[in-house]
Design an enzyme around this catalytic site. Structure first.
Site, PDB file in Angstrom:
ATOM      1  N   CYS A 182     -23.302  -8.893 -28.241  1.00  0.00           N
ATOM      2  CA  CYS A 182     -24.133  -9.097 -29.441  1.00  0.00           C
ATOM      3  C   CYS A 182     -25.583  -9.409 -29.098  1.00  0.00           C
ATOM      4  O   CYS A 182     -26.453  -9.318 -29.956  1.00  0.00           O
ATOM      5  CB  CYS A 182     -23.537 -10.214 -30.292  1.00  0.00           C
ATOM      6  SG  CYS A 182     -21.858  -9.855 -30.818  1.00  0.00           S
ATOM      7  N   HIS A 197     -28.985 -12.574 -35.240  1.00  0.00           N
ATOM      8  CA  HIS A 197     -27.731 -11.812 -35.124  1.00  0.00           C
ATOM      9  C   HIS A 197     -26.829 -12.240 -36.271  1.00  0.00           C
ATOM     10  O   HIS A 197     -26.773 -13.417 -36.635  1.00  0.00           O
ATOM     11  CB  HIS A 197     -27.073 -12.103 -33.778  1.00  0.00           C
ATOM     12  CG  HIS A 197     -25.672 -11.564 -33.693  1.00  0.00           C
ATOM     13  ND1 HIS A 197     -25.363 -10.265 -34.033  1.00  0.00           N
ATOM     14  CD2 HIS A 197     -24.499 -12.160 -33.341  1.00  0.00           C
ATOM     15  CE1 HIS A 197     -24.058 -10.087 -33.876  1.00  0.00           C
ATOM     16  NE2 HIS A 197     -23.516 -11.218 -33.464  1.00  0.00           N
ATOM     17  N   ASN A 209     -20.222  -8.191 -38.905  1.00  0.00           N
ATOM     18  CA  ASN A 209     -20.833  -8.336 -37.581  1.00  0.00           C
ATOM     19  C   ASN A 209     -20.834  -6.961 -36.895  1.00  0.00           C
ATOM     20  O   ASN A 209     -19.777  -6.438 -36.556  1.00  0.00           O
ATOM     21  CB  ASN A 209     -20.019  -9.350 -36.780  1.00  0.00           C
ATOM     22  CG  ASN A 209     -20.597  -9.633 -35.398  1.00  0.00           C
ATOM     23  OD1 ASN A 209     -21.443  -8.905 -34.908  1.00  0.00           O
ATOM     24  ND2 ASN A 209     -20.113 -10.698 -34.779  1.00  0.00           N
TER      25      ASN A 209
HETATM   26  O1  UT7 Z   1     -20.872 -12.085 -32.598  1.00  0.00           O
HETATM   27  C1  UT7 Z   1     -20.635 -12.910 -31.509  1.00  0.00           C
HETATM   28  C2  UT7 Z   1     -20.697 -14.318 -31.894  1.00  0.00           C
HETATM   29  N1  UT7 Z   1     -19.547 -14.668 -32.693  1.00  0.00           N
HETATM   30  C3  UT7 Z   1     -19.598 -15.722 -33.477  1.00  0.00           C
HETATM   31  O2  UT7 Z   1     -20.633 -16.350 -33.568  1.00  0.00           O
HETATM   32  C4  UT7 Z   1     -18.346 -16.122 -34.212  1.00  0.00           C
HETATM   33  C5  UT7 Z   1     -18.224 -17.619 -34.219  1.00  0.00           C
HETATM   34  N2  UT7 Z   1     -17.004 -18.104 -34.868  1.00  0.00           N
HETATM   35  C6  UT7 Z   1     -16.796 -18.019 -36.188  1.00  0.00           C
HETATM   36  O3  UT7 Z   1     -17.604 -17.469 -36.913  1.00  0.00           O
HETATM   37  C7  UT7 Z   1     -15.570 -18.708 -36.765  1.00  0.00           C
HETATM   38  O4  UT7 Z   1     -14.938 -19.465 -35.774  1.00  0.00           O
HETATM   39  C8  UT7 Z   1     -14.546 -17.735 -37.398  1.00  0.00           C
HETATM   40  C9  UT7 Z   1     -15.113 -17.147 -38.672  1.00  0.00           C
HETATM   41  C10 UT7 Z   1     -14.241 -16.622 -36.414  1.00  0.00           C
HETATM   42  C11 UT7 Z   1     -13.257 -18.458 -37.750  1.00  0.00           C
HETATM   43  O5  UT7 Z   1     -13.514 -19.558 -38.595  1.00  0.00           O
HETATM   44  P1  UT7 Z   1     -12.817 -20.982 -38.308  1.00  0.00           P
HETATM   45  O6  UT7 Z   1     -13.256 -21.871 -39.366  1.00  0.00           O
HETATM   46  O7  UT7 Z   1     -13.176 -21.343 -36.882  1.00  0.00           O
HETATM   47  O8  UT7 Z   1     -11.288 -20.663 -38.497  1.00  0.00           O
HETATM   48  P2  UT7 Z   1     -10.072 -20.721 -37.452  1.00  0.00           P
HETATM   49  O9  UT7 Z   1     -10.114 -19.557 -36.531  1.00  0.00           O
HETATM   50  O10 UT7 Z   1     -10.009 -22.071 -36.836  1.00  0.00           O
HETATM   51  O11 UT7 Z   1      -8.857 -20.583 -38.429  1.00  0.00           O
HETATM   52  C12 UT7 Z   1      -8.595 -21.563 -39.447  1.00  0.00           C
HETATM   53  C13 UT7 Z   1      -7.331 -21.187 -40.192  1.00  0.00           C
HETATM   54  C14 UT7 Z   1      -6.135 -20.959 -39.273  1.00  0.00           C
HETATM   55  O12 UT7 Z   1      -4.988 -21.438 -39.943  1.00  0.00           O
HETATM   56  P3  UT7 Z   1      -4.373 -22.883 -39.602  1.00  0.00           P
HETATM   57  O13 UT7 Z   1      -4.066 -22.849 -38.137  1.00  0.00           O
HETATM   58  O14 UT7 Z   1      -5.473 -23.850 -39.939  1.00  0.00           O
HETATM   59  O15 UT7 Z   1      -3.203 -22.955 -40.498  1.00  0.00           O
HETATM   60  C15 UT7 Z   1      -6.053 -19.471 -39.137  1.00  0.00           C
HETATM   61  O16 UT7 Z   1      -4.755 -19.014 -38.857  1.00  0.00           O
HETATM   62  O17 UT7 Z   1      -7.519 -19.945 -40.883  1.00  0.00           O
HETATM   63  C16 UT7 Z   1      -6.479 -19.004 -40.508  1.00  0.00           C
HETATM   64  N3  UT7 Z   1      -7.066 -17.674 -40.507  1.00  0.00           N
HETATM   65  C17 UT7 Z   1      -7.072 -16.865 -41.575  1.00  0.00           C
HETATM   66  N4  UT7 Z   1      -6.589 -17.018 -42.826  1.00  0.00           N
HETATM   67  C18 UT7 Z   1      -6.785 -16.020 -43.702  1.00  0.00           C
HETATM   68  C19 UT7 Z   1      -7.698 -17.035 -39.477  1.00  0.00           C
HETATM   69  N5  UT7 Z   1      -8.111 -15.830 -39.889  1.00  0.00           N
HETATM   70  C20 UT7 Z   1      -7.745 -15.695 -41.181  1.00  0.00           C
HETATM   71  C21 UT7 Z   1      -7.903 -14.672 -42.147  1.00  0.00           C
HETATM   72  N6  UT7 Z   1      -7.421 -14.873 -43.379  1.00  0.00           N
HETATM   73  N7  UT7 Z   1      -8.556 -13.509 -41.868  1.00  0.00           N
END
Ligand code: UT7
Length: 326
Positions: free
Chosen positions: A116, A253, A283
Site C-alpha cells: 500500500c 492511503h 482499499n
Molecule cells: O492497507 C494496508 C493497511 N491496512 C490497514 O490499515 C487495516 C487496519 N485494520 C483495520 O482496518 C481493522 O482491523 C479491520 C477493519 C480490518 C477489522 O476491524 P476490527 O475492529 O479490528 O475487527 P476484528 O478483526 O477484531 O473483528 C471483530 C469481530 C470479530 O468477531 P468476535 O471475535 O469479536 O466475535 C470478527 O470475527 O468482527 C468479526 N468480523 C466480522 N463480522 C462481520 C470480522 N470480519 C467481519 C465481517 N462481517 N466482514
C-alpha cells in the site's frame, strides 16, 4: 535553482462493475452485514475488474488519463514506474506492458513492490532518477486487482479491498529550493521487515511456486498505522520547515475511515480538507492515493499552489509520506 518533479497530470481508472456491501456478500455467500463493514471501515462500495482486465489494463487507462490531463503525448514519456503487488505476471514488469499499451518512449519501465506504500515509494524513486538526469517525464502509477488475491472465505479481509489504478505524470521543472516551490518537496520512506507476516501474500514464485492469498492481522496493522503515519508526516513537515497549519489537503492511503479520521484530527485539519474515497473505492492498495489525487484534482478541490500531504502504510511493513505543491 534546483530540479523539481512537478505534478503535471493526474488520472484514474475504476473498472465499471461496482458492488455494494450487500451485493458483495450475496455474490460470495459471506456472513457479514453492510452495517458491520460500514461501521468498522467506512466502506460502502468497491469496483471489481472484469475477467479479461489485468493490472496493466487498469494502469494503462489511468496513465492515458494522466497524460490527457497534462497534455503530453505518450511518446514523450521516458520513464514508467508501476507500484503493484498484483502484477500481470512475474515478468515482464507490468510497467513494460503499460509502456507498450500506451505507446510511451523507450525509456525505463519497472515495478515496485511496497504494497500500500508503493505509490509513495514510486514517487521517491522517480524523483531521484529525474534528479540524476535519467528522465524528464515519468509516469508513476499504482495499479491493483486485489479481488484476485483475497480469500473469499475470510470475511475479515475480503470485504476490505477493491480494484483500480491511479497515475501521475511527473515532469522536470525548476524551483528555488524553498518550501514555496511547486512540485515534490520531499519523500520519507521506511520499512520494518520484522513485521512482515502481519500483512502478506502467502507464497509466491520464489517460495511455493505459485501465487498465494492475502492474509492480514487487522488489529495489529491498525495499531502500527496511526502512530507510524503521524510520525512520518511530522518528519516530513519538519524537514520542509512546515507546520500542520500549512497543509491544504491530506490525501491519505485509503484503508479504513477510522484511521483516516484519526490522522485528520492529529494534523488539526477540518474534515473537508481530507480527501476520502475509501467509502466508494474500498482499499485499492498502491492505487488509492493516485486515485484520490485524480478525483480531487479533477473536481477542482486541489488547486494550483495547494500544499498536499500524502501518507501510507502497508505490507512489509512499509510506510512513508510525500509532500507536494501543485
Ligand atoms: O492497507 C494496508 C493497511 N491496512 C490497514 O490499515 C487495516 C487496519 N485494520 C483495520 O482496518 C481493522 O482491523 C479491520 C477493519 C480490518 C477489522 O476491524 P476490527 O475492529 O479490528 O475487527 P476484528 O478483526 O477484531 O473483528 C471483530 C469481530 C470479530 O468477531 P468476535 O471475535 O469479536 O466475535 C470478527 O470475527 O468482527 C468479526 N468480523 C466480522 N463480522 C462481520 C470480522 N470480519 C467481519 C465481517 N462481517 N466482514
Amino acid at each position: 535553482m534546483v530540479m523539481r518533479a512537478l505534478i503535471a497530470g493526474c488520472g484514474g481508472y475504476l473498472p465499471p462493475l461496482r458492488l455494494s456491501n450487500d451485493e458483495l456478500a450475496a455474490r460470495h455467500g459471506l456472513e457479514t452485514s453492510d452495517a458491520w463493514i460500514q461501521d468498522r471501515t467506512g466502506i460502502k462500495f468497491r469496483h471489481v475488474a472484469a475477467p479479461d482486465e489485468a493490472a496493466s489494463d487498469l494502469a494503462a487507462a489511468a496513465a492515458r488519463a494522466a497524460l490527457a490531463d497534462a497534455g503530453l503525448p505518450a511518446a514523450q514519456v521516458d520513464g514508467i514506474i508501476v507500484a503493484t503487488t498484483t502484477p500481470d505476471s512475474g515478468f515482464p514488469a507490468t510497467a513494460a506492458r503499460v509502456q507498450a499499451k500506451i505507446g510511451a518512449g523507450p525509456g525505463f519501465a519497472f515495478d515496485i513492490t511496497a504494497a500500500c506504500t508503493g505509490f509513495i515509494y514510486g514517487l521517491s524513486v522517480a524523483e531521484a532518477m529525474m534528479r540524476a538526469g535519467h528522465a524528464r517525464h515519468v509516469l508513476v502509477i499504482g495499479a491493483e486487482v486485489y479481488t484476485r488475491i483475497v480469500d473469499w472465505t475470510d470475511r475479515g479481509t475480503c470485504v476490505l479491498f477493491g480494484d483500480g489504478a491511479g497515475a501521475v505524470l511527473l515532469s522536470a521543472g525548476e524551483g528555488a529550493g524553498s518550501n514555496k516551490d511547486r512540485g515534490l518537496l520531499s519523500t520519507h520512506l521506511h520499512a520494518d521487515g520484522r513485521h512482515g507476516d502481519i500483512l502478506a501474500i502467502e507464497g509466491g514464485a520464489g517460495s511455493t511456486g505459485g501465487t498465494g492469498l492475502l492474509r492480514m492481522a487487522g488489529k495489529e496493522v491498525f495499531r502500527h498505522a496511526v502512530s507510524k503515519l503521524a510520525a512520518v508526516v511530522d518528519e516530513a513537515l519538519a524537514a520542509n520547515g512546515l507546520t500542520h497549519a500549512d497543509i491544504d489537503w491530506l490525501v491519505p492511503h485509503q484503508a479504513n475511515l477510522r484511521i483516516i479520521e484519526a490522522m485528520g484530527k492529529k494534523l488539526n485539519l477540518q474534515p473537508g480538507r481530507v480527501v476520502v474515497t475509501v467509502d466508494r473505492h474500498a482499499n485499492t492498495s498502491a492505487a488509492s492515493i493516485p486515485l484520490a489525487l485524480a478525483e480531487a484534482r479533477g473536481d477542482g478541490r486541489i488547486k494550483n499552489g495547494d500544499l498536499v500531504v500524502m501518507e501510507a502504510i502497508g505490507g512489509g511493513l512499509t510506510w512513508g509520506s510525500a509532500i507536494a505543491r501543485f
